[in-house]
Design an enzyme around this catalytic site. Sequence first.
Site, PDB file in Angstrom:
ATOM      1  N   LYS A  43     -15.421  35.980-101.259  1.00 18.07           N
ATOM      2  CA  LYS A  43     -14.953  34.706-100.697  1.00 18.07           C
ATOM      3  C   LYS A  43     -13.525  34.491-101.147  1.00 18.07           C
ATOM      4  CE  LYS A  43     -16.693  31.240 -98.267  1.00 18.07           C
ATOM      5  NZ  LYS A  43     -17.767  31.322 -97.258  1.00 18.07           N
TER       6      LYS A  43
HETATM    7  P1  NAD Z   1     -15.193  23.188 -90.514  1.00 22.73           P
HETATM    8  O1  NAD Z   1     -14.037  22.946 -91.399  1.00 22.73           O
HETATM    9  O2  NAD Z   1     -14.966  23.707 -89.139  1.00 22.73           O
HETATM   10  O3  NAD Z   1     -16.043  21.822 -90.371  1.00 22.73           O
HETATM   11  C1  NAD Z   1     -16.482  21.079 -91.467  1.00 22.73           C
HETATM   12  C2  NAD Z   1     -17.081  19.779 -90.943  1.00 22.73           C
HETATM   13  O4  NAD Z   1     -17.631  19.036 -92.054  1.00 22.73           O
HETATM   14  C3  NAD Z   1     -16.054  18.861 -90.276  1.00 22.73           C
HETATM   15  O5  NAD Z   1     -16.672  18.173 -89.198  1.00 22.73           O
HETATM   16  C4  NAD Z   1     -15.726  17.858 -91.400  1.00 22.73           C
HETATM   17  O6  NAD Z   1     -15.256  16.621 -90.908  1.00 22.73           O
HETATM   18  C5  NAD Z   1     -17.097  17.713 -92.034  1.00 22.73           C
HETATM   19  N1  NAD Z   1     -17.059  17.199 -93.385  1.00 22.73           N
HETATM   20  C6  NAD Z   1     -16.200  17.507 -94.385  1.00 22.73           C
HETATM   21  N2  NAD Z   1     -16.507  16.795 -95.487  1.00 22.73           N
HETATM   22  C7  NAD Z   1     -17.578  16.033 -95.155  1.00 22.73           C
HETATM   23  C8  NAD Z   1     -18.347  15.076 -95.869  1.00 22.73           C
HETATM   24  N3  NAD Z   1     -18.073  14.765 -97.145  1.00 22.73           N
HETATM   25  N4  NAD Z   1     -19.385  14.479 -95.227  1.00 22.73           N
HETATM   26  C9  NAD Z   1     -19.667  14.798 -93.944  1.00 22.73           C
HETATM   27  N5  NAD Z   1     -18.981  15.690 -93.227  1.00 22.73           N
HETATM   28  C10 NAD Z   1     -17.940  16.290 -93.835  1.00 22.73           C
HETATM   29  O7  NAD Z   1     -16.184  24.141 -91.335  1.00 22.73           O
HETATM   30  P2  NAD Z   1     -17.357  25.052 -90.750  1.00 22.73           P
HETATM   31  O8  NAD Z   1     -16.847  26.416 -90.547  1.00 22.73           O
HETATM   32  O9  NAD Z   1     -18.066  24.326 -89.660  1.00 22.73           O
HETATM   33  O10 NAD Z   1     -18.309  25.145 -92.044  1.00 22.73           O
HETATM   34  C11 NAD Z   1     -19.278  24.155 -92.344  1.00 22.73           C
HETATM   35  C12 NAD Z   1     -20.240  24.721 -93.388  1.00 22.73           C
HETATM   36  O11 NAD Z   1     -20.876  25.886 -92.855  1.00 22.73           O
HETATM   37  C13 NAD Z   1     -19.570  25.182 -94.687  1.00 22.73           C
HETATM   38  O12 NAD Z   1     -20.481  24.967 -95.744  1.00 22.73           O
HETATM   39  C14 NAD Z   1     -19.369  26.662 -94.469  1.00 22.73           C
HETATM   40  O13 NAD Z   1     -19.252  27.367 -95.676  1.00 22.73           O
HETATM   41  C15 NAD Z   1     -20.657  26.979 -93.736  1.00 22.73           C
HETATM   42  N6  NAD Z   1     -20.620  28.214 -92.955  1.00 22.73           N
HETATM   43  C16 NAD Z   1     -19.672  28.427 -92.002  1.00 22.73           C
HETATM   44  C17 NAD Z   1     -19.698  29.593 -91.263  1.00 22.73           C
HETATM   45  C18 NAD Z   1     -18.729  29.848 -90.148  1.00 22.73           C
HETATM   46  O14 NAD Z   1     -18.926  30.841 -89.422  1.00 22.73           O
HETATM   47  N7  NAD Z   1     -17.738  29.027 -89.926  1.00 22.73           N
HETATM   48  C19 NAD Z   1     -20.671  30.573 -91.526  1.00 22.73           C
HETATM   49  C20 NAD Z   1     -21.629  30.322 -92.488  1.00 22.73           C
HETATM   50  C21 NAD Z   1     -21.600  29.132 -93.200  1.00 22.73           C
END
Ligand code: NAD
Length: 425
Positions: free
Chosen positions: A115
């Site tokens: 990461k």
């Molecule tokens: P992103 O940055 O695109 O979106 C994050 C979202 O969470 C946004 O809508 C933001 O406003 C919201 N957010 C942030 N802080 C918050 C809070 N305190 N309360 C409520 N909402 C909040 O990120 P993403 O890629 O969608 O990732 C989201 C989660 O999924 C993370 O934990 C990431 O590690 C995990 N993840 C992502 C992927 C991927 O392919 N992008 C894969 C596996 C896991």
Amino acid sequence: MTDLTDPAPDVATAGPLATARAQLATAIGILGYDDGMHAMLATPRREIHVAVPLRRDDGHVELAHGYRVQHNISRGPGKGGLRYSASVDIDEIRALAMLMTWKCAVVDVPYGGAKGGVDIDPRTCSSAELERLTRRYTSEIMPMIGPERDIMAPDVGTDERVMAWVMDTYSVNRGYTIPAVATGKPLAVGGSLGRATATSAGVVHIARATLADAGVGLAEVSAAVQGFGKVGSHLARLLHEAGTRVVAVSDENGGVRRADGLDVGALTLHVARTGTVVGFAGGDPVSNAELLALDVDLLVPAAVEAALDEHTAARVKARWVVEAANGPTTTAGDQVLADRGIVVVPDILANAGGVVVSYFEWVQANQAYWWTEPEIAERLEHRMRQSYASVSAVARAEGLPLRDAALVIGVRRVAEAHKIRGLYP
Ligand code: NAD
């Protein structure tokens, strides 16, 4: 010399790393591994800390801090996302790298776990600033990464544009185009069809399989989704398309709810216009705390770590929690949910669709031969269903919660690789 019987020397006792280490300790206890193996699996193989000076558009320079952690590379190159967030620190990145190791092993893709992160809020950056930051960070960590060493992907605060800059910076420095150094890239530079929606599609496959074990279909349930970013927005749409009543979604600014189901298409247009779900006319406001406690069947945290701690978990009314986010449940929160009979589908299984299609993207880039969207979708579904089946079989056979079963599978596969490879010298 570090005391090998202490698997977690000099690390924080709270936060995502403590949660990840507690999960590992549980798996080690079940598997009966010795302290040496525990210490090896608890400790990152390599990490790099880099200073990332950023020249802002007005000419002044600010310093950000960047990290790349390769937690384990015994089963293959490191694989893991790149996070841009003001709250990034080394322990968060260590925790997320460890989760990636088990996740890649659970879905049996030939990678270790890694990461990266930079402690900057990307919303404070212009596009040019983001590009400079990404290129500087990439050149600072160049010796660590590469298609056979460690492969990047998007995570919180980064996207396909950032992956294109990572790929370009790496390629320019090596003198030729190397698309397989990053996944989640735009299609025009070697991205894969289906990657943008892969994590969310994988969550839906896992949710469908979990509910099917209880004889319930996705079209029969209601859901609340916390987070409306890359994962949460596609997830809400895909659930909606599967017939699920999506009654609430949120982002960091707040949320919206509608008891008979949100019009996710209209909501997505609202977010494209305003940048937030807040203010959507087709629903009523709901806070993030209220969303977690809504009377829904399916609760999907898809935002940040530690959303479900012992306090918020005590108010959850959902029957199933499917972890689309990484590390959304603390150790204490997990215990509360288990005591209350709520089924938790762990992150390392539920959100693994992203790394599965990242693997497909890397395979395609290495072969320079591209699959069709239906081929990707079919392979993803097969891999997710197969992974769910093996995790739920271990859970049933050993009487374990799904998280422990997934960890046992992941940790065992990594430990086996260690044992078979032997110790050099
Ligand atoms: P992103 O940055 O695109 O979106 C994050 C979202 O969470 C946004 O809508 C933001 O406003 C919201 N957010 C942030 N802080 C918050 C809070 N305190 N309360 C409520 N909402 C909040 O990120 P993403 O890629 O969608 O990732 C989201 C989660 O999924 C993370 O934990 C990431 O590690 C995990 N993840 C992502 C992927 C991927 O392919 N992008 C894969 C596996 C896991």
